[in-house]
Design a protein around this motif. Structure first.
Motif, PDB file in Angstrom:
ATOM      1  N   ILE A   1       0.827  -1.209   0.000  1.00  0.00           N
ATOM      2  CA  ILE A   1       0.000   0.000   0.000  1.00  0.00           C
ATOM      3  C   ILE A   1       0.858   1.253   0.000  1.00  0.00           C
ATOM      4  CG2 ILE A   1      -1.643   1.334   1.365  1.00  0.00           C
ATOM      5  CD1 ILE A   1      -2.779  -1.407   2.258  1.00  0.00           C
ATOM      6  N   TYR A   2       1.744   1.367   0.983  1.00  0.00           N
ATOM      7  CA  TYR A   2       2.524   2.583   1.078  1.00  0.00           C
ATOM      8  C   TYR A   2       3.556   2.677  -0.038  1.00  0.00           C
ATOM      9  CZ  TYR A   2       0.201   3.104   5.529  1.00  0.00           C
ATOM     10  OH  TYR A   2      -0.751   3.236   6.494  1.00  0.00           O
ATOM     11  N   GLY A   3       4.120   1.561  -0.451  1.00  0.00           N
ATOM     12  CA  GLY A   3       5.047   1.574  -1.578  1.00  0.00           C
ATOM     13  C   GLY A   3       4.361   1.966  -2.872  1.00  0.00           C
ATOM     14  N   LEU A   4       3.174   1.417  -3.104  1.00  0.00           N
ATOM     15  CA  LEU A   4       2.423   1.750  -4.319  1.00  0.00           C
ATOM     16  C   LEU A   4       2.008   3.216  -4.307  1.00  0.00           C
ATOM     17  CD1 LEU A   4       1.017   0.762  -6.918  1.00  0.00           C
ATOM     18  CD2 LEU A   4      -0.980   0.282  -5.507  1.00  0.00           C
ATOM     19  N   LEU A   5       1.489   3.690  -3.184  1.00  0.00           N
ATOM     20  CA  LEU A   5       1.076   5.092  -3.111  1.00  0.00           C
ATOM     21  C   LEU A   5       2.267   6.031  -3.288  1.00  0.00           C
ATOM     22  CD1 LEU A   5      -1.112   7.209  -2.650  1.00  0.00           C
ATOM     23  CD2 LEU A   5      -0.730   6.939  -0.194  1.00  0.00           C
ATOM     24  N   LEU A   6       3.381   5.713  -2.654  1.00  0.00           N
ATOM     25  CA  LEU A   6       4.566   6.554  -2.804  1.00  0.00           C
ATOM     26  C   LEU A   6       5.037   6.563  -4.258  1.00  0.00           C
ATOM     27  CD1 LEU A   6       6.625   8.268  -1.168  1.00  0.00           C
ATOM     28  CD2 LEU A   6       8.060   6.228  -1.124  1.00  0.00           C
TER      29      LEU A   6
ATOM     30  N   ASP B   1      -0.646  20.225  -5.888  1.00  0.00           N
ATOM     31  CA  ASP B   1      -0.159  19.251  -4.915  1.00  0.00           C
ATOM     32  C   ASP B   1      -0.997  19.221  -3.641  1.00  0.00           C
ATOM     33  OD1 ASP B   1       1.783  18.579  -6.683  1.00  0.00           O
ATOM     34  OD2 ASP B   1       3.457  19.402  -5.519  1.00  0.00           O
ATOM     35  N   GLY B   2      -1.377  20.378  -3.145  1.00  0.00           N
ATOM     36  CA  GLY B   2      -2.194  20.435  -1.933  1.00  0.00           C
ATOM     37  C   GLY B   2      -3.543  19.759  -2.129  1.00  0.00           C
ATOM     38  N   ALA B   3      -4.149  19.990  -3.269  1.00  0.00           N
ATOM     39  CA  ALA B   3      -5.446  19.368  -3.559  1.00  0.00           C
ATOM     40  C   ALA B   3      -5.303  17.857  -3.710  1.00  0.00           C
ATOM     41  CB  ALA B   3      -6.043  19.968  -4.827  1.00  0.00           C
ATOM     42  N   THR B   4      -4.209  17.421  -4.302  1.00  0.00           N
ATOM     43  CA  THR B   4      -3.975  15.988  -4.461  1.00  0.00           C
ATOM     44  C   THR B   4      -3.800  15.316  -3.109  1.00  0.00           C
ATOM     45  OG1 THR B   4      -2.909  16.358  -6.596  1.00  0.00           O
ATOM     46  CG2 THR B   4      -2.460  14.267  -5.509  1.00  0.00           C
ATOM     47  N   VAL B   5      -3.037  15.932  -2.225  1.00  0.00           N
ATOM     48  CA  VAL B   5      -2.815  15.375  -0.888  1.00  0.00           C
ATOM     49  C   VAL B   5      -4.113  15.354  -0.098  1.00  0.00           C
ATOM     50  CG1 VAL B   5      -1.651  15.785   1.312  1.00  0.00           C
ATOM     51  CG2 VAL B   5      -0.373  15.961  -0.821  1.00  0.00           C
ATOM     52  N   LEU B   6      -4.867  16.435  -0.151  1.00  0.00           N
ATOM     53  CA  LEU B   6      -6.146  16.496   0.557  1.00  0.00           C
ATOM     54  C   LEU B   6      -7.128  15.467   0.023  1.00  0.00           C
ATOM     55  CD1 LEU B   6      -7.860  17.916   2.692  1.00  0.00           C
ATOM     56  CD2 LEU B   6      -8.581  19.522   0.900  1.00  0.00           C
ATOM     57  N   ALA B   7      -7.211  15.339  -1.287  1.00  0.00           N
ATOM     58  CA  ALA B   7      -8.112  14.349  -1.882  1.00  0.00           C
ATOM     59  C   ALA B   7      -7.699  12.933  -1.502  1.00  0.00           C
ATOM     60  CB  ALA B   7      -8.136  14.506  -3.396  1.00  0.00           C
TER      61      ALA B   7
ATOM     62  N   LEU C   1      -2.149   8.199   4.880  1.00  0.00           N
ATOM     63  CA  LEU C   1      -2.028   8.101   3.422  1.00  0.00           C
ATOM     64  C   LEU C   1      -1.791   9.474   2.800  1.00  0.00           C
ATOM     65  CD1 LEU C   1      -4.663   5.350   2.612  1.00  0.00           C
ATOM     66  CD2 LEU C   1      -2.188   5.123   2.730  1.00  0.00           C
ATOM     67  N   ALA C   2      -2.354  10.535   3.378  1.00  0.00           N
ATOM     68  CA  ALA C   2      -2.088  11.878   2.875  1.00  0.00           C
ATOM     69  C   ALA C   2      -0.625  12.256   3.081  1.00  0.00           C
ATOM     70  CB  ALA C   2      -3.005  12.889   3.562  1.00  0.00           C
ATOM     71  N   VAL C   3      -0.057  11.862   4.217  1.00  0.00           N
ATOM     72  CA  VAL C   3       1.363  12.140   4.471  1.00  0.00           C
ATOM     73  C   VAL C   3       2.244  11.396   3.474  1.00  0.00           C
ATOM     74  CG1 VAL C   3       3.231  11.766   6.138  1.00  0.00           C
ATOM     75  CG2 VAL C   3       1.085  12.770   6.886  1.00  0.00           C
ATOM     76  N   VAL C   4       1.893  10.168   3.163  1.00  0.00           N
ATOM     77  CA  VAL C   4       2.669   9.408   2.174  1.00  0.00           C
ATOM     78  C   VAL C   4       2.547  10.071   0.802  1.00  0.00           C
ATOM     79  CG1 VAL C   4       2.877   7.191   0.985  1.00  0.00           C
ATOM     80  CG2 VAL C   4       2.530   7.246   3.448  1.00  0.00           C
ATOM     81  N   ALA C   5       1.354  10.531   0.452  1.00  0.00           N
ATOM     82  CA  ALA C   5       1.182  11.230  -0.830  1.00  0.00           C
ATOM     83  C   ALA C   5       2.002  12.518  -0.855  1.00  0.00           C
ATOM     84  CB  ALA C   5      -0.291  11.530  -1.065  1.00  0.00           C
ATOM     85  N   PHE C   6       1.994  13.249   0.244  1.00  0.00           N
ATOM     86  CA  PHE C   6       2.803  14.472   0.329  1.00  0.00           C
ATOM     87  C   PHE C   6       4.286  14.150   0.179  1.00  0.00           C
ATOM     88  CE2 PHE C   6       5.224  17.567   2.811  1.00  0.00           C
ATOM     89  CZ  PHE C   6       4.868  18.725   2.143  1.00  0.00           C
ATOM     90  N   ALA C   7       4.727  13.086   0.840  1.00  0.00           N
ATOM     91  CA  ALA C   7       6.136  12.694   0.743  1.00  0.00           C
ATOM     92  C   ALA C   7       6.504  12.301  -0.682  1.00  0.00           C
ATOM     93  CB  ALA C   7       6.435  11.530   1.695  1.00  0.00           C
ATOM     94  N   GLY C   8       5.603  11.608  -1.360  1.00  0.00           N
ATOM     95  CA  GLY C   8       5.871  11.239  -2.752  1.00  0.00           C
ATOM     96  C   GLY C   8       5.965  12.435  -3.662  1.00  0.00           C
ATOM     97  N   LEU C   9       5.064  13.400  -3.462  1.00  0.00           N
ATOM     98  CA  LEU C   9       5.114  14.602  -4.282  1.00  0.00           C
ATOM     99  C   LEU C   9       6.360  15.425  -3.972  1.00  0.00           C
ATOM    100  CD1 LEU C   9       1.348  15.591  -4.146  1.00  0.00           C
ATOM    101  CD2 LEU C   9       2.597  14.682  -6.114  1.00  0.00           C
ATOM    102  N   ALA C  10       6.730  15.499  -2.710  1.00  0.00           N
ATOM    103  CA  ALA C  10       7.954  16.229  -2.356  1.00  0.00           C
ATOM    104  C   ALA C  10       9.188  15.535  -2.904  1.00  0.00           C
ATOM    105  CB  ALA C  10       8.052  16.355  -0.833  1.00  0.00           C
ATOM    106  N   LEU C  11       9.184  14.217  -2.865  1.00  0.00           N
ATOM    107  CA  LEU C  11      10.320  13.459  -3.400  1.00  0.00           C
ATOM    108  C   LEU C  11      10.445  13.643  -4.902  1.00  0.00           C
ATOM    109  CD1 LEU C  11      12.581  11.412  -2.794  1.00  0.00           C
ATOM    110  CD2 LEU C  11      10.906   9.602  -3.222  1.00  0.00           C
ATOM    111  N   SER C  12       9.321  13.777  -5.591  1.00  0.00           N
ATOM    112  CA  SER C  12       9.377  13.947  -7.045  1.00  0.00           C
ATOM    113  C   SER C  12      10.050  15.251  -7.449  1.00  0.00           C
ATOM    114  CB  SER C  12       7.976  13.883  -7.638  1.00  0.00           C
ATOM    115  OG  SER C  12       7.224  15.025  -7.265  1.00  0.00           O
ATOM    116  N   GLU C  13       9.987  16.260  -6.587  1.00  0.00           N
ATOM    117  CA  GLU C  13      10.663  17.505  -6.878  1.00  0.00           C
ATOM    118  C   GLU C  13      12.171  17.400  -6.697  1.00  0.00           C
ATOM    119  OE1 GLU C  13       8.938  20.584  -4.546  1.00  0.00           O
ATOM    120  OE2 GLU C  13       6.930  20.232  -5.333  1.00  0.00           O
TER     121      GLU C  13
END
Length: 126
Positions: free
Chosen positions: A43-48, A63-69, A112-124
């Motif tokens: 789950i967390y690996g796939l989401l990240l 990014d904020g809307a994606t994390v919130l959603a 899951l929102a924190v993992v999404a935020f971490a993935g988006l931050a990592l992509s930058e």
């Protein structure tokens, strides 16, 4: 993903309450721990991975809307799956189950929102 988290959190009562012959307590513990580990990795690996891929494709405006959603959808899905599982396991409506379910749903949504935020931050950074 949140549905899988709900099932793994409720795995021991599902195993004990099923019609299969009751396994030993050691087996139930092994199934529960193994299921949680596998679900964590998947789950967390796939989401990240998905959020890193999404972050690398587009701009950072949404990014904020994606994390919130992600958090809201995860919380609602977890709450629905937990309610269904609790209804199957114990059909009596209990206020404690409702409060615990809502609290757990918020927790899963935030995780899951924190993992999404971490993935988006990592992509930058990549």
């Amino acid at each position: 993903m949140a549905v899988a988290v709900a099932v793994t959190h409720r795995l021991p009562p599902l195993i004990v309450g099923s019609s299969i012959p009751n396994p030993s307590p050691e087996s139930v513990a092994l199934y529960a721990v193994g299921g949680r580990f596998v679900s964590f990795v998947l789950i967390y690996g796939l989401l990240l991975g998905v959020t890193v891929a999404v972050g690398r494709r587009g701009s950072t405006e949404g990014d904020g809307a994606t994390v919130l959603a992600t958090g809201v959808v995860a919380a609602v899905a977890y709450l629905g799956a937990s309610a269904a599982l609790l209804f199957v396991l114990d059909p009596r409506p209990v206020l404690v189950n409702a409060v615990a379910g809502v609290g757990s749903a918020v927790g899963v949504g935030v995780r899951l929102a924190v993992v999404a935020f971490a993935g988006l931050a990592l992509s930058e950074r990549v």
